[in-house]
Enzyme design. Structure first.
Site, PDB file in Angstrom:
ATOM      1  N   HIS A  17      -6.464  -6.947  -0.745  1.00 19.53           N
ATOM      2  CA  HIS A  17      -6.608  -5.509  -0.960  1.00 19.53           C
ATOM      3  C   HIS A  17      -5.794  -5.056  -2.162  1.00 19.53           C
ATOM      4  CE1 HIS A  17      -7.201  -6.390   3.362  1.00 19.53           C
ATOM      5  NE2 HIS A  17      -8.240  -5.584   3.216  1.00 19.53           N
ATOM      6  N   HIS A  66       0.819  -1.222   0.000  1.00 25.38           N
ATOM      7  CA  HIS A  66       0.000   0.000   0.000  1.00 25.38           C
ATOM      8  C   HIS A  66       0.850   1.269   0.000  1.00 25.38           C
ATOM      9  CE1 HIS A  66      -3.675  -2.174   0.346  1.00 25.38           C
ATOM     10  NE2 HIS A  66      -3.448  -2.628   1.565  1.00 25.38           N
ATOM     11  N   ASP A  82      -2.998 -10.185  -2.893  1.00 19.82           N
ATOM     12  CA  ASP A  82      -3.532  -9.833  -1.580  1.00 19.82           C
ATOM     13  C   ASP A  82      -5.015  -9.508  -1.745  1.00 19.82           C
ATOM     14  OD1 ASP A  82      -2.362  -8.741   1.286  1.00 19.82           O
ATOM     15  OD2 ASP A  82      -4.091  -7.556   0.623  1.00 19.82           O
ATOM     16  N   ASP A 134      -4.770 -12.979   3.264  1.00 19.20           N
ATOM     17  CA  ASP A 134      -6.058 -12.463   3.722  1.00 19.20           C
ATOM     18  C   ASP A 134      -7.198 -12.787   2.765  1.00 19.20           C
ATOM     19  OD1 ASP A 134      -4.930 -10.827   1.849  1.00 19.20           O
ATOM     20  OD2 ASP A 134      -5.005  -8.992   3.056  1.00 19.20           O
TER      21      ASP A 134
END
Length: 598
Positions: free
Chosen positions: A431, A395, A429, A518
């Site tokens: 996200h 991120h 991931d 995740d």
């Protein structure tokens, strides 16, 4: 001390250098080899289907990747046999045992592949087939060497029939049962002979010759010549352990635990790394390596100097066990950052739950060094590497931190590898990988692909849409695949296939995978329910691309399932990577027999 390393491709600089030396050795040792034989090896590694066999190449290296010998074998996955094409040990190394080490490595590979046996050609020790007495002595020395492993010529067939009437010194077909007592069945042997003569020597052997040799296999089981030079095989066993050079190079950020935010709901905790190590280390697939320190210049290639300077200054000034959380953001005047460092945090951050403290910064530096060390390992010829790190990094944008991320380790690794050719990043991931999207958005040499929860419900909310495709030179080199809030493992795999096709079209030399656990069921930050078998299938699909792969750990917060899922992913990745992708050594002297059947 020699290292026997499997070479899967010619993509890394180290592999390119090794292949060039292997080509030189082949030409030196086999002056009668067919034109272009040495030059064809890289293509055989890249295009496994064109030649009808999977090419398996081992290099014997010492010191800084200097090649001292090689073995090249051909594997038929349908008939389940391996044909040893070349073993070459030049100059002073011949007779020093290196040929035996290479041969034993090929035997292990054949056994691991479940082969019925290892086949190769060896020149005859029979006066009726070899007229020259000195040549017969050399041939006998080679046959004596292989008998130590229980490998003997096939008997009672016409395999050693010269192509031209009156021809001299035609090769035996030698069979090594790999220490097992299973008989070689006639019909299987006929098909194997047809494959060897048809695929390898098809331009030399006419169909009627191949049929004649096949029909000469009449005994069932096939007869083998009794041992002639030794009383019993001495080295029938094959080592069970996976060679170190072919394991996944593991770089663990061992100092990660200094970054531990003991606050309710902060799931990015040290136990994540320990949960993974508990599962993957017993598998035998990994070999841990020490990460090296790379320095600031690699950071400044992916992050702005102003951002990094602030991050270092504010973090290193923080008292022990104290953190700053961004709480004021430059909505009205982004051009005038506040003077107070703690207030200025919002100027460089994208959320309110990623704390700044001294240990977070130090741990992030360690994570980045691990990822860069993994990238360096690929450049030096390793096929798979894993940076097991925290904090995560995907991120972190060029001038922003957030989402538990401070420095983009995976992006730094991709930048490092881009010096050697095109790179693809595949973020899996839960996200969106907004960090590498921002960093490489205007570039065409690094393709960024991300599969993630749709930003309408998943962090970071403001990026990850399908219409974000890159800009300028990078237009078309960013692919976002936002996925629904709930989906099955098969639906995820379908999306991953689409991503893989785009990566294949990019012509990448290296693949960097920001990996998130995740995506699994009951992860506190996700909504999907992938199970261990789904992670394994995803690994197989990625490994099937046949590229050198660096995996960089990102998210994954269900620590009860995280380790198992990571292990399953690497199992699939490792197995698929190994699948995607002769003149024989003389213990007495260099073998100078003509090109086989030439």
């Amino acid at each position: 001390m020699f290292r026997i390393r499997r070479i899967f491709d010619d993509l890394s600089p180290a592999n390119g250098k090794a292949l060039a030396r292997i080509g030189e050795i082949l030409k030196e040792q086999f002056p009668g080899a067919r034109p272009g034989e040495a030059e064809s090896i890289p293509e055989k590694l890249r295009n496994q289907l064109k030649y009808g066999f999977q090419t398996i190449l081992f290099a014997a290296e010492k010191g800084a990747g200097k090649v001292h010998g090689f073995a090249l074998a051909l594997y038929d996955p349908l008939l389940k046999f391996t044909f040893l094409d070349y073993i070459a040990v030049p100059g002073a190394e011949a007779g020093g045992g290196l040929g035996g080490i290479l041969y034993e490595r090929v035997r292990k590979e054949a056994l691991d592949l479940g082969c019925v046996g290892l086949f190769f050609e060896c020149l005859p020790d029979d006066p009726e087939l070899c007229r020259d007495g000195e040549t017969r002595k050399q041939n006998a020395a080679r046959l004596r060497f292989y008998e130590r492993y229980g490998a003997v010529p096939v008997a009672g067939t016409k395999y050693e029939t010269p192509l031209e009437p009156g021809g001299d010194n035609p090769p035996y077909l030698v069979f090594d049962g790999l220490g097992r007592q299973d008989p070689l069945r006639r019909e299987k042997a006929r098909l194997i002979v047809a494959a060897i003569l048809g695929k390898k020597y098809g331009d030399l052997c006419p169909p009627e010759y191949i049929r004649m040799v096949m029909d000469s296999f009449r005994d069932d089981p096939v007869k083998l010549r009794p041992l002639k030079y030794v009383t019993a095989p001495e080295r029938t066993a094959v080592a069970a352990a996976l060679p170190e050079s072919e394991r996944v190079a593991l770089f663990v950020n061992r100092d990660h635990a200094i970054h531990h935010v003991r606050e309710r709901g902060y799931v990015e905790s040290p136990v994540r790394v320990e949960a993974i190590l508990r599962e993957i280390l017993p598998s035998g697939l990994f070999t841990e390596k020490k990460a090296r320190h790379f320095g600031e210049r690699h950071i400044l290639k992916v992050h702005s100097a102003v951002f990094f300077s602030y991050l270092r200054k504010v973090c290193m000034a923080m008292p022990e066990k104290e953190s700053v959380y961004p709480y004021v953001f430059p909505v009205r005047n982004a051009a005038r950052p506040p003077q107070d460092l703690s207030v200025r945090a919002g100027y460089f951050c994208m959320d309110t739950f990623t704390p700044l403290n001294k240990n977070a910064f130090l741990a992030a530096l360690g994570a980045l060094d691990c990822a860069l060390s993994g990238a360096q390992a690929l450049a030096e010829g390793r096929h798979l590497a894993y940076a097991l790190v925290r904090p995560p990094g995907h991120h972190a944008e060029r001038r922003l931190f957030g989402g538990f991320c401070y420095l983009n380790s995976a992006a730094a690794a991709a930048e490092y590898l881009s010096a050697f050719g095109r790179v693809a990043m595949l973020d899996i991931d839960y996200h969106h990988g907004n960090g590498q999207q921002d960093i490489f958005y205007g570039r065409s040499d690094v393709l960024t692909v991300s599969l993630h929860g749709h930003p309408r419900f998943a962090y970071p909310y403001f990026s990850g849409f399908e219409d974000e495709k890159g800009e300028g030179e990078g237009r078309g080199f960013n692919l976002n695949l936002p996925l629904p809030e709930h989906l099955s493992g098969q639906e995820y795999l379908d999306a991953l296939r689409r991503a893989s096709r785009r990566i294949a079209n990019h012509g990448a030399r290296f693949l960097v995978v920001p990996f998130g656990g995740d995506t699994c069921k009951k992860d506190p930050t996700g909504t999907w329910s992938l199970a261990a078998r789904d992670f394994e299938n995803n690994g197989k699909l990625i490994g099937g691309l046949g590229l050198p792969v660096l995996v960089v750990q990102e998210g994954g917060y269900n620590t009860r399932l995280l380790g198992e899922n990571v292990r399953s992913f690497f199992k699939g990745l490792f197995e698929a990577s190994r699948s995607a992708g002769a003149r024989l050594w003389s213990p007495a002297s260099r073998d100078r027999r003509p090109a086989p059947r030439g």
